[in-house]
Scaffold this motif. Structure first.
Motif, PDB file in Angstrom:
ATOM      1  N   SER A   3       0.917  -1.313   0.064  1.00 58.36           N
ATOM      2  CA  SER A   3      -0.111   0.002  -0.011  1.00 58.36           C
ATOM      3  C   SER A   3       0.888   1.180   0.035  1.00 58.36           C
ATOM      4  O   SER A   3       2.016   1.115   0.301  1.00 58.36           O
ATOM      5  CB  SER A   3      -1.081   0.005   1.360  1.00 58.36           C
ATOM      6  OG  SER A   3      -0.175   0.227   2.317  1.00 58.36           O
ATOM      7  N   ARG A   4       0.486   2.261  -0.431  1.00 60.66           N
ATOM      8  CA  ARG A   4       1.142   3.623  -0.401  1.00 60.66           C
ATOM      9  C   ARG A   4       1.482   4.027   0.718  1.00 60.66           C
ATOM     10  O   ARG A   4       0.512   4.028   1.968  1.00 60.66           O
ATOM     11  CB  ARG A   4       0.146   4.586  -1.292  1.00 60.66           C
ATOM     12  CG  ARG A   4      -0.238   4.345  -2.873  1.00 60.66           C
ATOM     13  CD  ARG A   4      -0.886   5.393  -3.202  1.00 60.66           C
ATOM     14  NE  ARG A   4      -1.351   5.057  -4.427  1.00 60.66           N
ATOM     15  CZ  ARG A   4      -1.963   5.796  -5.356  1.00 60.66           C
ATOM     16  NH1 ARG A   4      -2.241   6.992  -4.977  1.00 60.66           N
ATOM     17  NH2 ARG A   4      -2.602   5.365  -6.441  1.00 60.66           N
ATOM     18  N   THR A   5       2.412   4.870   0.990  1.00 57.94           N
ATOM     19  CA  THR A   5       2.912   5.217   2.319  1.00 57.94           C
ATOM     20  C   THR A   5       2.329   6.586   2.456  1.00 57.94           C
ATOM     21  O   THR A   5       1.868   7.071   1.466  1.00 57.94           O
ATOM     22  CB  THR A   5       4.560   5.638   2.482  1.00 57.94           C
ATOM     23  OG1 THR A   5       4.759   6.402   1.449  1.00 57.94           O
ATOM     24  CG2 THR A   5       5.268   3.978   2.389  1.00 57.94           C
ATOM     25  N   ALA A   6       2.181   7.132   3.842  1.00 58.33           N
ATOM     26  CA  ALA A   6       1.680   8.314   3.865  1.00 58.33           C
ATOM     27  C   ALA A   6       2.130   9.584   3.322  1.00 58.33           C
ATOM     28  O   ALA A   6       1.420  10.429   2.572  1.00 58.33           O
ATOM     29  CB  ALA A   6       1.612   8.650   5.590  1.00 58.33           C
ATOM     30  N   VAL A   7       3.678   9.673   3.153  1.00 60.30           N
ATOM     31  CA  VAL A   7       4.300  10.501   2.062  1.00 60.30           C
ATOM     32  C   VAL A   7       3.806  10.595   0.672  1.00 60.30           C
ATOM     33  O   VAL A   7       3.512  11.522   0.078  1.00 60.30           O
ATOM     34  CB  VAL A   7       5.755  10.264   2.408  1.00 60.30           C
ATOM     35  CG1 VAL A   7       6.461  11.292   1.307  1.00 60.30           C
ATOM     36  CG2 VAL A   7       6.262  10.665   3.695  1.00 60.30           C
ATOM     37  N   GLU A   8       3.678   9.259   0.203  1.00 65.58           N
ATOM     38  CA  GLU A   8       3.142   9.262  -1.109  1.00 65.58           C
ATOM     39  C   GLU A   8       1.540   9.661  -1.606  1.00 65.58           C
ATOM     40  O   GLU A   8       1.471  10.004  -2.310  1.00 65.58           O
ATOM     41  CB  GLU A   8       3.444   7.632  -1.610  1.00 65.58           C
ATOM     42  CG  GLU A   8       4.821   7.295  -1.755  1.00 65.58           C
ATOM     43  CD  GLU A   8       4.831   5.648  -1.880  1.00 65.58           C
ATOM     44  OE1 GLU A   8       4.020   5.078  -1.408  1.00 65.58           O
ATOM     45  OE2 GLU A   8       5.711   5.183  -2.582  1.00 65.58           O
TER      46      GLU A   8
END
Length: 152
Positions: A3-8
């Motif tokens: 899953s996408r990270t928070a920064v992404e």
């Protein structure tokens, strides 16, 4: 698949938040915002709240109330006109949310600011300029796009 990270996710969430800031007076819902962000509705809602500390709909409501405060302080508009200009469909829900967030009714808020003798821009001018145009708020440093400001 990871899953996408928070920064992404931040650019996607920022895009949706900017969309709210520009279109708060229109019909904005969670499906629309998720599309703008390019995320699934539920993932978007969870991620937005995690990043900004409030749900997208609460953010939208807060922006509408902030804009209503602006108009009530500076424009000669009725509470109903302000309610409709900032995107609420119901005067009752506008008044109750306004009172809940601000601590006084829209009428009391407008009357309190009016008693302080601040400048008021005629409502017809607001609507002519675009009541939702941030340059028409009378804020220091904001410049109207045309020469209409000379009439005030």
């Amino acid at each position: 698949m990871r899953s996408r990270t928070a920064v992404e996710l931040l650019p996607h969430l920022r895009r949706a938040r900017d969309y709210i800031d520009r279109h708060y007076s229109g019909s904005v819902d969670l499906d629309c915002l998720a599309r703008v962000a390019g995320l699934s509705k539920y993932h978007f809602a969870r991620s937005f709240e995690s990043a900004y500390g409030e749900t997208p709909i609460r953010y939208l409501t807060r922006r509408r109330i902030e804009r209503a405060q602006d108009l009530l302080r500076s424009a000669n508009l009725t509470v109903t006109e302000v309610c409709m200009a900032v995107g609420f469909a119901s005067l009752g829900s506008f008044s109750s949310r306004f009172t809940q967030l601000v601590g006084e009714s829209p009428t009391a808020y407008r009357d309190r600011w009016g008693a302080q003798g601040g400048p008021h821009v005629p409502g017809c001018y607001r609507f002519m300029r675009g009541a939702l145009d941030p340059r028409a708020t009378g804020r220091p440093g904001a410049r109207p796009a045309d020469g209409l400001h000379r009439a005030i």
